[in-house]
Design a protein around this motif. Structure first.
Motif, PDB file in Angstrom:
ATOM      1  N   UNK A 146      -3.682  -0.893  17.136  1.00  0.00           N
ATOM      2  CA  UNK A 146      -4.079  -1.307  18.481  1.00  0.00           C
ATOM      3  C   UNK A 146      -5.113  -2.438  18.430  1.00  0.00           C
ATOM      4  N   UNK A 147      -6.254  -2.186  17.722  1.00  0.00           N
ATOM      5  CA  UNK A 147      -7.334  -3.181  17.727  1.00  0.00           C
ATOM      6  C   UNK A 147      -6.949  -4.420  16.923  1.00  0.00           C
ATOM      7  N   UNK A 148      -6.441  -4.207  15.695  1.00  0.00           N
ATOM      8  CA  UNK A 148      -6.097  -5.360  14.847  1.00  0.00           C
ATOM      9  C   UNK A 148      -4.671  -5.830  15.127  1.00  0.00           C
ATOM     10  N   UNK A 149      -3.727  -4.882  15.268  1.00  0.00           N
ATOM     11  CA  UNK A 149      -2.312  -5.254  15.462  1.00  0.00           C
ATOM     12  C   UNK A 149      -1.979  -5.616  16.890  1.00  0.00           C
ATOM     13  N   UNK A 150      -2.827  -5.263  17.844  1.00  0.00           N
ATOM     14  CA  UNK A 150      -2.596  -5.637  19.234  1.00  0.00           C
ATOM     15  C   UNK A 150      -1.508  -4.840  19.929  1.00  0.00           C
ATOM     16  N   UNK A 151      -1.085  -3.717  19.381  1.00  0.00           N
ATOM     17  CA  UNK A 151      -0.031  -2.902  19.996  1.00  0.00           C
ATOM     18  C   UNK A 151      -0.657  -1.981  21.057  1.00  0.00           C
TER      19      UNK A 151
END
Length: 579
Positions: A43-48
């Motif tokens: 979520x934070x790094x991958x943006x999912x």
């Protein structure tokens, strides 16, 4: 004593359910860092962002599930350990009750109270909260190490080394605490004994103005108990800071080494976050090692103390195939009976007498002559070391203790009354069979109804501990009523009218004359108590020195005659002067 593991096996299913609940709760707890890892990496790094609500919902579900299963685990462990402890306390008390009188001659009440209460409580603690934590620590550690190895096997070496070091320190601490807890347990029983004796004899203490001395004695034991607890604390505070240091350094070292792997690209930031979270999670089991070791040592020491009690076997044993007397008539024969203690000190030597059913025998003698020992032997509180005691022609060793003792009503010189109503105290021998009318009739026969009727609650008056609040004569009359209410074939009165006035004693003597089918043994120092007996024996240093009826013994002009003169000399002199 049943092994502790035997008790646990009897409750294996609740324990298994508790362990299963614990396993689920711990597994859910270990799932939380994995969800945190996904939040960081995906979520934070991958943006999912589409995964965020699912992962947050997962964290909430884990929290709720963990709370439910943690509660189930706690409840099952608590209720199961409570049941085991109740069984253990019951079995310990039953075993103590089964022991013979000679054991209580050597063991203080305070010590037995400490075993039944304090030591069982420590075992309860060990079976409940401590055992639960031990199992949880094992499951917790195994699952965390598995999760850590999956994330990074190399960094996992750090917590493994930390745990081995902490465990080594904990084992060393346990060995030292083990010795201390043995001493604490012993001193606890001594402290209980001193307190129990002083509280039971508080009136004697005050009568002799010994408060200062008794307080000093108590404070000496209290100080020793304090010193031993301080010794335990010193061991604990010496070792525990090292365990604390290890638990404090572990997350820091994990973060430093994990940061290095992240910078080298050998580990994701989310994996490091999860690993650090796991390292914090593995810290608490190491912190608990010291406390658990402390409590476990206390439980083991208490278990050994209880084991020593269970190793004691009753010296008075039931016959394998007891003879049943039906009916139990109550003729008594002492045939060349001798009795000595373990140290060889002889109390009775070659004592022989016979009492027919419904007849009476009086026993007199100086203090320490062995009078009360005859009663103890008759009831098989002790076994004779020589000769034979028979009832209705049967050796009492061939009778069951229940039938033997259940057919002998005894009023001992040291009257013991329970903290219950007068009604319950009189019913004590046969509570299920006696009604209130029987209690009142027995009280009238014992000349006790007069003062009972004057009490506000009459027969429902609650007697204080050991009869506190009653005079010596009142206690004796209630004890006599208790014995008469049973209507047993054999009645024993051991100096049981010593606190009564002459008129009341004379009334009770008239009552005894009416008990035609009751065999009576009357031990006394007063001539008036035994003069109507069918035979009187005089004991001297454990042997029969004189025997006969009242008139025959007076004619001998021996010990009985001298006792008669000492008690009635003034009256005889007055009569002679008047004549």
């Amino acid at each position: 004593m049943k092994k502790i593991r035997t008790y646990i096996w009897e409750y294996k299913w609740p324990y298994l359910a508790a362990v299963l609940s614990m396993l689920i709760a711990v597994s859910l707890d270990m799932l939380s860092p994995q969800l945190t890892k996904s939040i960081v990496d995906d979520v934070i790094i991958g943006g999912q962002m589409n995964k965020l609500m699912i992962l947050l919902g997962g964290i909430l579900a884990v929290g709720v599930g963990r709370a439910i299963f943690q509660y189930t685990k706690e409840y099952l462990f608590d209720i199961t350990s409570s049941k085991i402890t109740a069984d253990l306390r019951k079995n310990t008390f039953n075993h103590v009750q089964s022991l013979s009188a000679d054991y209580f001659d050597k063991t203080g009440t305070g010590e037995l109270m400490a075993r039944i209460k304090d030591d069982v409580d420590r075992i309860w603690d060990g079976l409940g909260f401590v055992s639960m934590l031990m199992i949880e620590i094992v499951l917790h550690t195994v699952i965390i190490l598995f999760c850590m190895i999956r994330l990074n096997p190399i960094i996992t070496i750090l917590p493994v080394v930390a745990m081995i070091t902490a465990a080594t320190i904990a084992i060393s601490m346990e060995k030292k605490l083990d010795v201390v807890y043995e001493e604490i347990s012993d001193e606890n029983s001594e402290l209980n004994t001193v307190a129990e004796e002083n509280l039971a004899g508080v009136r004697t203490v005050k009568a002799f103005a010994r408060e200062k001395h008794e307080i000093g004695k108590f404070l000496a034991h209290n100080q020793k108990y304090y010193d031993l607890n301080m010794k335990q604390s010193k061991v604990f505070v010496t070792y525990y800071p090292f365990i604390n240091l290890i638990t404090s350094l572990l997350p820091v070292l994990t973060l430093l080494l994990g940061g290095y792997f992240v910078m080298k690209g050998k580990m994701t930031l989310g994996a490091l976050t999860a690993f650090v979270e796991y390292s914090f999670n593995i810290v608490w089991p190491m912190e608990m090692l010291g406390w658990i070791t402390n409590s476990l040592s206390a439980a083991l020491a208490s278990s050994r103390k209880l084991q020593k009690i269970y190793e004691v076997k009753p010296s008075i044993v039931e016959p394998e195939h007891p003879v049943v007397l039906d009916p139990f008539k109550g003729s008594i024969s002492f045939d060349h009976v001798s009795f000595h203690k373990e140290d060889g000190y002889e109390i009775l030597h070659d004592v022989s007498f016979h009492v027919e059913e419904g007849k009476s025998i009086g026993i007199m003698g100086a203090t320490g002559a062995g009078k009360t020992s005859i009663i103890y032997l008759l009831q098989r509180l002790y076994d004779a070391t020589g000769g034979e005691i028979r009832i209705d022609g049967v050796d009492i060793k061939d009778l069951s203790l229940k039938q033997l003792r259940g057919n002998i009503s005894t009023v001992m010189q040291d009257v013991f009354l329970f903290s219950e109503t007068i009604n319950e105290n009189v019913k004590l021998g046969k509570k299920e069979l006696l009604d209130n009318k029987a209690v009142q009739k027995a009280s009238r026969m014992a000349q006790a109804d007069e003062f009972i009727e004057r009490m506000e609650d009459r027969y429902d008056t609650v007697i204080g501990e050991r009869g506190v609040g009653l005079s010596g004569g009142q206690k004796q009359r209630i004890a006599i009523a208790r014995a008469l209410a049973k209507k047993d074939p054999i009645l024993v009165l051991d100096d049981s009218t010593s606190a009564l006035d002459m008129e009341t004693e004379a009334e009770i003597q008239q009552t005894l004359k009416q008990l035609d089918h009751t065999t009576k043994i009357i031990i006394a120092h007063r001539i008036s108590s035994v003069k109507n007996a069918d035979e009187i024996i005089i004991l001297d240093k454990g042997q029969i020195a004189e025997r006969g009826t009242h008139e025959e013994l007076l004619a001998l002009k021996g010990r009985y005659y001298q006792t008669y003169l000492s008690q009635y000399g003034d009256i005889l002199a007055t009569e002679e002067t008047s004549a």
